[in-house]
Write an enzyme that holds these catalytic residues in place. Structure first.
Site, mmCIF file in Angstrom:
data_model
loop_
_atom_site.group_PDB
_atom_site.id
_atom_site.type_symbol
_atom_site.label_atom_id
_atom_site.label_comp_id
_atom_site.label_asym_id
_atom_site.label_seq_id
_atom_site.Cartn_x
_atom_site.Cartn_y
_atom_site.Cartn_z
ATOM 1 N NE ARG A 110 -12.162 8.534 10.917
ATOM 2 C CZ ARG A 110 -12.302 7.283 10.523
ATOM 3 N NH1 ARG A 110 -13.449 6.871 10.029
ATOM 4 N NH2 ARG A 110 -11.296 6.428 10.606
ATOM 5 C CE LYS B 93 -4.022 -12.444 10.283
ATOM 6 N NZ LYS B 93 -4.929 -12.705 9.148
ATOM 7 N N GLY C 292 -5.580 2.204 14.645
ATOM 8 C CA GLY C 292 -6.753 2.198 15.517
ATOM 9 C C GLY C 292 -6.493 2.001 16.993
ATOM 10 N N GLY D 49 -4.475 3.211 7.582
ATOM 11 C CA GLY D 49 -3.989 2.612 6.337
ATOM 12 C C GLY D 49 -3.134 3.566 5.525
#
Length: 416
Positions: free
Chosen positions: A34, A217, A374, A397
């Site tokens: 990053r 999920k 990820g 996200g």
């Protein structure tokens, strides 16, 4: 205004970066991806002759000072990467003196923004759903504006280069932009690339367009799946979420992970895909384990005939063969989420094969591929394939919300 058009000479620029990097127990950076990702933007400012102020969060201190999450720990790494001795402001809300003293070509890193609850703008110590919470929320909104105004006061230009937090309406990612005119706020190079990559799959996709959606999920990716049904030709659903789809159709999934309350939604997705002519591809057989651990006994069962006492852990070779044919015939590929329990070595094979196939489609067939999330990113990195796909997103996200069709506050605050 774009960052390329702007000359930062003799200007102070405050840049929202994403330096939420992993640290070991001694506070040493274990992965500086990053930091390196932000360098083109940061070096452009310094090379123009500007003064650079960097701000970031780290972890989840929940509005309290936490030495283990101090950005002071990464100053040596940022200095090394930038080639400049980076100064440090130990309180991001009281950095007036440090900012004022900054000269052209110099760089300053502010302390963790989330040491202030005003950064996230969430009331602290008040229970949700109570009258007290509503009052506290209104007060916090005003405090958040004041905090953003303080951060803005340190500089003449604002640059947002933190795509990983672009889906949050935080003081430093969105509210701060209100204190700069349109000619003095802009996206950084990393943000520009992220926005362009998402546009390439959502607005400019070449067909056939295939989305590979994995993970545990359905609930976390239902909005993404629904939005993609209007855009893709093929939708591959793998990983833990696939078992909800199988059980919804009457299959026996043993002890596999699933969400009973999402079964009606799963059936609706299947129906909608059929109506829209989307090829929805689920696993046909799965590598199962007795327990959720690496060295558990393994056995392959048809996806809808998993006996009690066994749980699905990875995609089978038969499933992978089906998916490889789809991926290799695609011109645009979006991949988010693993197709097995990637964190366990004995059940990481399927996700690794998907990574290799996406890379092959990109390199040999000229497909455009966007990888995010990820475990998907970890898979392409693990096999040394990050430079063999078209783009690897830095924000899981934020990427998901953009693909879901949501407006990202961090982008909207600048682009309008």
């Amino acid at each position: 205004m774009t960052i390329d058009e702007f000359n930062f000479a003799d200007k102070k620029a405050i840049v929202r970066v994403d330096f939420n990097v992993p640290l070991d127990e001694n506070g040493h950076v274990t992965d500086d991806t990053r930091i390196r990702g932000a360098l083109p933007t940061l070096k452009k400012i310094l090379n123009d002759g500007g003064a650079l102020i960097m701000m970031s969060h780290m972890g989840k201190p929940k509005g309290k000072v936490n030495a283990k999450l101090s950005l002071r720990q990464i100053v040596p790494d940022v200095s090394r990467a930038l080639g400049v001795d980076v100064k440090f402001a130990p309180d991001c809300g009281k950095a007036d003196a440090e900012a004022a003293a900054l000269k052209p070509g110099e760089a300053l890193l502010l302390e963790n923004l989330r040491f202030y609850p005003e950064e996230e703008g969430k009331p602290v110590g008040v229970e949700k759903g109570t009258p007290e919470y509503d009052a506290a929320k209104a007060e916090m909104k005003n405090r958040q504006k004041d905090f953003a105004k303080k951060l803005a006061s340190y500089a003449e230009v604002y640059v947002n280069d933190a795509f990983g937090t672009a889906h949050r309406k935080h003081a430093s990612t969105a509210v701060i932009a209100d204190y700069f005119d349109k000619d003095h706020k802009m996206l950084g190079y990393l943000m520009e690339k992220e926005v362009k990559a998402i546009d390439n799959v959502l607005k400019n996709a070449r067909h056939p367009f295939t989305a590979i959606i994995g993970g545990s999920k359905v609930s976390s990716k239902l909005g993404v799946i629904k939005n993609l049904l209007d855009k893709v030709d093929n939708l591959i659903i793998g990983g833990g979420m696939g078992y909800t789809f199988v059980k919804a159709q009457g299959g026996h999934i043993g002890n596999s992970l699933h969400e009973d309350d999402l079964m009606p939604e799963a059936l609706n997705v299947i129906k909608t895909a059929r109506e829209k002519g989307v090829n929805l591809s689920l696993s046909v057989a799965t590598v199962c384990g007795r327990e959720f651990k690496n060295d558990t006994p393994r056995k392959v069962f048809p996806i809808n005939q998993i006996p009690d006492g066994w749980e699905g852990m990875d995609a089978s070779e038969e499933s992978l063969d089906n998916w490889k044919k789809i991926i290799l015939s695609s011109r645009t590929i979006l991949w988010n989420g693993p197709v097995g329990v990637f964190e366990l070595e004995n059940f990481a094979h399927g996700t690794g094969e998907i990574a290799k196939t996406v890379a092959e489609a990109t390199q040999k067939n000229g497909a455009y591929s966007l990888v995010g999330g990820g475990d998907s990113v970890a898979a392409v990195n693990k096999f040394g394939l990050a430079d063999k796909v078209s783009y690897v997103s830095t924000g899981g996200g934020a990427m998901l919300e953009a693909i879901e069709g949501k407006v990202l506050p961090g982008v909207a605050a600048i682009e309008g």
